[in-house]
Design a protein around this motif. Structure first.
Motif, short mmCIF file in Angstrom:
data_model
loop_
_atom_site.label_atom_id
_atom_site.label_comp_id
_atom_site.label_asym_id
_atom_site.label_seq_id
_atom_site.Cartn_x
_atom_site.Cartn_y
_atom_site.Cartn_z
N LEU A 127 -6.29 -0.21 2.56
CA LEU A 127 -5.70 -1.17 3.49
C LEU A 127 -6.53 -2.44 3.60
N GLN A 128 -7.84 -2.31 3.51
CA GLN A 128 -8.70 -3.49 3.51
C GLN A 128 -8.43 -4.35 2.27
N GLU A 129 -8.26 -3.70 1.12
CA GLU A 129 -7.97 -4.44 -0.11
C GLU A 129 -6.59 -5.09 -0.05
N GLU A 130 -5.62 -4.39 0.49
CA GLU A 130 -4.28 -4.97 0.65
C GLU A 130 -4.37 -6.24 1.50
N TYR A 131 -5.08 -6.17 2.60
CA TYR A 131 -5.24 -7.33 3.47
C TYR A 131 -5.93 -8.47 2.74
N ARG A 132 -7.00 -8.14 2.01
CA ARG A 132 -7.76 -9.16 1.27
C ARG A 132 -6.84 -9.87 0.28
N ILE A 149 -2.42 -2.68 -10.02
CA ILE A 149 -2.60 -1.40 -9.33
C ILE A 149 -4.09 -1.19 -9.14
N ALA A 150 -4.48 -0.79 -7.93
CA ALA A 150 -5.87 -0.40 -7.65
C ALA A 150 -5.82 0.85 -6.80
N VAL A 151 -6.63 1.85 -7.16
CA VAL A 151 -6.66 3.13 -6.45
C VAL A 151 -7.99 3.25 -5.72
N TYR A 154 0.86 -1.19 0.00
CA TYR A 154 0.00 0.00 0.00
C TYR A 154 0.90 1.24 0.00
N THR A 155 0.46 2.28 -0.67
CA THR A 155 1.17 3.55 -0.63
C THR A 155 0.21 4.68 -1.00
N ASN A 156 0.61 5.90 -0.65
CA ASN A 156 -0.13 7.07 -1.14
C ASN A 156 0.72 7.84 -2.14
#
Length: 89
Positions: free
Chosen positions: A61-66, A51-53, A20-22
């Protein structure tokens, strides 16, 4: 404030790293310089394969965890959907 981005890198040893990053450009530079995540040190060069924004950090963060809970096969399906331009919700 920057975009909230979840990304998957394919490392030179064909392993996958999800993060994850901003600020994606800055984060990719850090990975390439060996200053990114401990996992990616010595595993470059990298290819960005997904890549997903997201509008909020929480959603990203929820998507990263998933994604991190997925099997390698499931991640490959996700990556395949991204690279062909067809992403399933």
């Amino acid at each position: 404030m920057g975009e909230h981005t979840v990304y998957i890198l394919q490392c030179k040893d064909s392993t996958l790293y999800t993060g994850y990053t901003n600020d994606l450009d800055k984060r990719l530079r850090m990975h390439e310089e060996g200053k990114g995540a401990k996992y990616t040190r010595g595993r470059g060069p990298f290819t960005v394969v997904y890549i997903a924004v997201f509008p909020t950090k929480n959603e990203a963060l929820q998507e990263e965890y998933r994604i991190k809970q997925l099997t390698r096969t499931q991640k490959n399906v996700l990556i395949s959907s991204f690279t062909t331009g067809f992403v399933q919700p």
